[in-house]
Design a protein around this motif. Structure first.
Motif, PDB file in Angstrom:
ATOM      1  N   GLN A  82       0.809  -1.210   0.000  1.00 53.55           N
ATOM      2  CA  GLN A  82       0.000   0.000   0.000  1.00 53.55           C
ATOM      3  C   GLN A  82       0.850   1.270   0.000  1.00 53.55           C
ATOM      4  OE1 GLN A  82      -3.457  -0.068  -0.280  1.00 53.55           O
ATOM      5  NE2 GLN A  82      -2.921  -2.206  -0.684  1.00 53.55           N
ATOM      6  N   ARG A  83       2.075   1.154   0.490  1.00 51.93           N
ATOM      7  CA  ARG A  83       2.982   2.304   0.532  1.00 51.93           C
ATOM      8  C   ARG A  83       4.365   1.831   0.088  1.00 51.93           C
ATOM      9  NH1 ARG A  83       0.717   6.446   3.663  1.00 51.93           N
ATOM     10  NH2 ARG A  83       2.753   7.434   3.922  1.00 51.93           N
ATOM     11  N   ALA A  84       4.911   2.485  -0.921  1.00 57.75           N
ATOM     12  CA  ALA A  84       6.202   2.068  -1.475  1.00 57.75           C
ATOM     13  C   ALA A  84       7.087   3.284  -1.685  1.00 57.75           C
ATOM     14  CB  ALA A  84       6.014   1.327  -2.795  1.00 57.75           C
ATOM     15  N   LEU A  85       8.387   3.086  -1.484  1.00 58.78           N
ATOM     16  CA  LEU A  85       9.374   4.154  -1.659  1.00 58.78           C
ATOM     17  C   LEU A  85      10.527   3.634  -2.494  1.00 58.78           C
ATOM     18  CD1 LEU A  85      10.894   6.849  -1.030  1.00 58.78           C
ATOM     19  CD2 LEU A  85      11.663   5.767   1.111  1.00 58.78           C
ATOM     20  N   GLU A  86      10.874   4.363  -3.556  1.00 57.74           N
ATOM     21  CA  GLU A  86      12.101   4.084  -4.289  1.00 57.74           C
ATOM     22  C   GLU A  86      13.178   5.033  -3.797  1.00 57.74           C
ATOM     23  OE1 GLU A  86      14.271   3.908  -8.644  1.00 57.74           O
ATOM     24  OE2 GLU A  86      12.247   4.746  -8.516  1.00 57.74           O
TER      25      GLU A  86
END
Length: 294
Positions: A82-86
């Motif tokens: 639901q929450r992703a960071l690159e």
């Protein structure tokens, strides 16, 4: 949870102002800037590279094939994120693949250089959150289901610190997807010009993940079929003093397409569960282990 980089307090609020020490995260060029001292100059990457990458990425077999592999691995291992960071999103080229793989997730991208973020913002068309950040000091705790870093760790001396920071920013059950260049024997002038600190030995990244509280669940090489070509190319062309690494990505269309087809064949093998033993890149999937502590 937000994490104050001054006093290390964690808090949950709509604005970036620490309730303990009142530190406010500044904005620069419209982006939250967590490491302003490194936003325009540092030893991890050439600040001028983003403009060059922006021009090259769509036309290069390497970036297109890598994006498709990334999307495959995200769908297989992190489809419910639901929450992703690159971390180290550069110009946002990979963020477009992450958006396709995770259409309903809150997608974030961080970059140490501010000048890459306008490109990323244009690519995402407002469908994400972007900020400037030093990967060695991530301003989140237990915030994300997925953290990604593609060809980033090799630019940072303290790669183990970055992995620990990533683990601490993960929610319970969350995981990481990583890609790094491998085989120190392939070191060439390309690596010097790219500000690389290392090429990874086989098993090295997996060991560093385990030390950071991340359990490796899948690992494979990539660019296996082209390894002899790249090894020969780097052993010859890179000796020239006026060598330009970008030339390796600017190929005649029929060569570019042929290389892309070879890498797509590798991708299909990986989709079937194959773990390729050698190749120019190493992809690692890992999850936060139970009981891992900040």
């Amino acid at each position: 949870m937000k994490r104050c980089l001054v006093c290390d307090a964690t808090y949950d609020a709509d604005i970036w102002q620490c309730p303990k020490c009142d530190t406010i995260v500044p904005l620069e060029d419209g982006f939250l800037t967590f490491a302003p001292a490194l936003a325009h100059d540092n030893d991890g990457f050439a600040s001028s590279s983003h403009e060059q990458l922006q021009a090259l990425q769509h036309g290069s077999f390497w970036f297109r094939a890598r994006n498709r592999l990334i999307a495959d691995l995200v769908r297989r291992h992190f489809s419910n994120s639901q929450r992703a960071l690159e971390v180290g999103c550069g110009t946002g080229f990979v963020l477009t693949a992450l958006r396709e793989a995770l259409p309903h997730a809150l997608l974030c991208g961080s970059e140490i250089y501010l000048n890459g973020l306008p490109y990323a913002s244009e690519r995402l068309k407002g469908a994400g959150q972007l900020f400037q950040m030093d990967a060695r000091d991530i301003p989140f705790r237990e915030e994300f289901d997925l953290l990604c870093a593609f060809d980033v760790l090799e630019h940072i001396d303290e790669d183990q610190l970055v992995l620990r920071q990533m683990a601490q920013a993960l929610r319970a059950g969350g995981g990481v997807l990583l890609a790094v260049p491998q085989h120190p024997g392939l070191w060439s002038r390309n690596d010097d010009l790219a500000f690389h600190k290392r090429r990874y030995r086989r098993g090295e990244l997996e060991q560093k993940c385990a030390a950071a509280g991340l359990e490796v669940i899948f690992s494979t090489s990539f660019v296996t079929s082209l390894l002899p070509v790249f090894a020969l190319q780097r052993a010859t062309r890179s000796r020239s003093k006026d060598h330009d690494p970008a030339r390796e990505l600017q190929l005649p269309w029929f060569v570019d397409r042929s290389f892309e087809m070879l890498l797509d064949g590798e991708r299909q093998l990986i989709r079937l569960g194959a773990r390729l033993p050698a190749g120019g890149s190493r992809f690692v999937v890992a999850r936060k282990t139970a009981g891992a502590q900040p």
